[in-house]
Design a protein around this motif. Structure first.
Motif, PDB file in Angstrom:
ATOM      1  N   ARG A 178      44.121  39.674  35.388  1.00 34.39           N
ATOM      2  CA  ARG A 178      45.231  39.776  36.343  1.00 34.39           C
ATOM      3  C   ARG A 178      44.701  39.838  37.777  1.00 34.39           C
ATOM      4  O   ARG A 178      45.257  39.217  38.686  1.00 34.39           O
ATOM      5  CB  ARG A 178      46.084  41.016  36.031  1.00 34.39           C
ATOM      6  CG  ARG A 178      46.840  40.924  34.710  1.00 34.39           C
ATOM      7  CD  ARG A 178      47.890  42.014  34.598  1.00 34.39           C
ATOM      8  NE  ARG A 178      47.319  43.353  34.574  1.00 34.39           N
ATOM      9  CZ  ARG A 178      46.987  43.986  33.454  1.00 34.39           C
ATOM     10  NH1 ARG A 178      47.138  43.386  32.271  1.00 34.39           N
ATOM     11  NH2 ARG A 178      46.492  45.210  33.505  1.00 34.39           N
ATOM     12  N   GLU A 181      43.458  36.243  38.731  1.00 35.82           N
ATOM     13  CA  GLU A 181      44.542  35.288  38.948  1.00 35.82           C
ATOM     14  C   GLU A 181      45.264  35.554  40.262  1.00 35.82           C
ATOM     15  O   GLU A 181      45.624  34.623  40.987  1.00 35.82           O
ATOM     16  CB  GLU A 181      45.518  35.335  37.773  1.00 35.82           C
ATOM     17  CG  GLU A 181      44.952  34.737  36.488  1.00 35.82           C
ATOM     18  CD  GLU A 181      45.917  34.849  35.318  1.00 35.82           C
ATOM     19  OE1 GLU A 181      46.896  35.653  35.422  1.00 35.82           O
ATOM     20  OE2 GLU A 181      45.704  34.156  34.303  1.00 35.82           O
ATOM     21  N   ARG A 182      45.469  36.817  40.595  1.00 36.18           N
ATOM     22  CA  ARG A 182      46.179  37.151  41.827  1.00 36.18           C
ATOM     23  C   ARG A 182      45.356  36.803  43.068  1.00 36.18           C
ATOM     24  O   ARG A 182      45.889  36.318  44.067  1.00 36.18           O
ATOM     25  CB  ARG A 182      46.562  38.628  41.821  1.00 36.18           C
ATOM     26  CG  ARG A 182      47.608  38.992  40.776  1.00 36.18           C
ATOM     27  CD  ARG A 182      47.949  40.481  40.821  1.00 36.18           C
ATOM     28  NE  ARG A 182      48.516  40.860  42.114  1.00 36.18           N
ATOM     29  CZ  ARG A 182      48.828  42.118  42.445  1.00 36.18           C
ATOM     30  NH1 ARG A 182      48.599  43.108  41.569  1.00 36.18           N
ATOM     31  NH2 ARG A 182      49.349  42.392  43.627  1.00 36.18           N
ATOM     32  N   ALA A 185      45.147  32.996  43.486  1.00 35.35           N
ATOM     33  CA  ALA A 185      46.423  32.438  43.934  1.00 35.35           C
ATOM     34  C   ALA A 185      46.584  32.523  45.444  1.00 35.35           C
ATOM     35  O   ALA A 185      47.327  31.736  46.052  1.00 35.35           O
ATOM     36  CB  ALA A 185      47.579  33.149  43.239  1.00 35.35           C
ATOM     37  N   LEU A 186      45.891  33.480  46.074  1.00 37.19           N
ATOM     38  CA  LEU A 186      45.993  33.648  47.522  1.00 37.19           C
ATOM     39  C   LEU A 186      45.061  32.721  48.292  1.00 37.19           C
ATOM     40  O   LEU A 186      45.245  32.535  49.506  1.00 37.19           O
ATOM     41  CB  LEU A 186      45.664  35.101  47.899  1.00 37.19           C
ATOM     42  CG  LEU A 186      46.647  36.181  47.440  1.00 37.19           C
ATOM     43  CD1 LEU A 186      46.077  37.552  47.790  1.00 37.19           C
ATOM     44  CD2 LEU A 186      48.002  35.994  48.106  1.00 37.19           C
ATOM     45  N   GLU A 189      46.306  29.847  50.665  1.00 31.31           N
ATOM     46  CA  GLU A 189      47.115  30.144  51.845  1.00 31.31           C
ATOM     47  C   GLU A 189      46.476  31.159  52.779  1.00 31.31           C
ATOM     48  O   GLU A 189      46.982  31.397  53.874  1.00 31.31           O
ATOM     49  CB  GLU A 189      48.487  30.668  51.412  1.00 31.31           C
ATOM     50  CG  GLU A 189      48.400  31.920  50.558  1.00 31.31           C
ATOM     51  CD  GLU A 189      49.733  32.317  49.934  1.00 31.31           C
ATOM     52  OE1 GLU A 189      50.093  33.514  50.048  1.00 31.31           O
ATOM     53  OE2 GLU A 189      50.379  31.441  49.346  1.00 31.31           O
TER      54      GLU A 189
END
Length: 307
Positions: A178, A181-182, A185-186, A189
């Motif tokens: 987790r 993945e978090r 994902a950032l 951006e």
């Protein structure tokens, strides 16, 4: 619900006749304050409590489900959140409580008093670290089956993490996934996150060893700790003891601006998934994250101390 004062179970036990049962099963709202954080942090294990009249403390029975449908059992005593086996009850002061204050922000040496600086020097001397209270391993030995190197190694798994791989305890795979993945994902951006990932050269996990200057096992020995090391540490300082070897008297005054720190969002994601960050310790270890969901819950829910 607010816990009743710990003295009430002891008074009740004292009023019972001598021939009464030595262990009293009492309602959960009479349990020691703090046990609920372990129960909530580890919902897959069963935790039962009963008051031990002879020890004047709570006996905690732990059942850990196994893959074959059986369960592994352990009995510990509360001892102010130390969770010790019976043979260690007389040595409880040799261990630190497992529930303690984990700060919201990094302690800033710019505000340290002379007295506080001297206390840090004393607490971090080789003698104090060798002879001071240790982190009690017994609850983790029960939950993670890691009392010996062979037992610990039988649960180590290589998992994907931040586009790399790291060896950790198999129970750490889900929370670490987790986190990974978090953060990933950032990256698309957030430029700081992208640079953080690009400069990451190592992710270290399981290693059977003791904590420096002590006889206590490191949480790397369980596979519950992960070190993330960037290329060149951005020419900053990453670990207190490396700096202490250069500046024995003033290492604790190293300005925050001269320490390498992961991006704030990375630290926040780790903490939200149950990890504490070594950069908030007084003996700072800015590469280090350690899985302690019970401690994260304790600090999020505990009643603030009176002013």
């Amino acid at each position: 619900m607010r816990k009743l004062p710990f003295v009430l179970p002891a008074l009740l036990a004292a009023l019972l006749p001598l021939g009464a049962e030595p262990f009293l099963p009492l309602p959960r709202w009479w349990e020691p304050a703090g046990l609920e954080f372990f129960r909530d942090a580890y919902p897959d294990i069963e935790i039962h409590s009963e008051y031990d009249r002879a020890a004047s403390d709570w006996r905690i029975r732990i059942s850990v489900p196994q893959a074959d449908g059986s369960a592994r059992h352990e009995t510990l005593w509360w001892c102010g959140s130390r969770l010790l086996p019976e043979e260690q009850l007389s040595a409880r002061q040799d261990f630190r409580p497992m529930l303690y204050s984990y700060p919201d922000a990094v302690p800033d040496p710019a505000g340290f008093s002379d007295e506080f600086i001297e206390s840090i020097r004393e607490r971090t001397s080789s003698e104090s670290r060798k002879n001071g209270p240790a982190s009690p391993p017994y609850f983790f030995d029960a939950v993670y089956d890691c009392a010996t190197q062979a037992a610990a190694e039988s649960h180590i798994k290589r998992v994907d993490f931040l586009n790399r791989s790291v060896n950790v305890h198999e129970k750490l795979e889900a929370p670490l996934k987790r986190v990974s993945e978090r953060i990933l994902a950032l990256a698309g951006e957030d430029e700081e996150i992208r640079q953080f990932l690009e400069t990451l050269v190592r992710t270290d996990g399981f290693q059977w060893r003791t904590v420096r200057d002590t006889s206590a096992r490191s949480f790397h020995s369980i596979g519950l700790a992960v070190d993330i090391l960037p290329r060149g540490y951005y020419q900053r300082i990453i670990y207190w003891n490396w700096q202490k070897q250069i500046d024995p008297e003033g290492w604790m005054l190293t300005p925050l601006s001269k320490r390498w720190t992961p991006p704030e969002q990375v630290i926040r994601i780790f903490e939200e998934e149950g990890f504490i960050w070594g950069g908030k310790w007084m003996v700072w270890d800015n590469m280090h994250f350690e899985y302690h969901p019970e401690l994260i819950l304790f600090n999020a829910r505990r009643t603030p101390p009176a002013p």
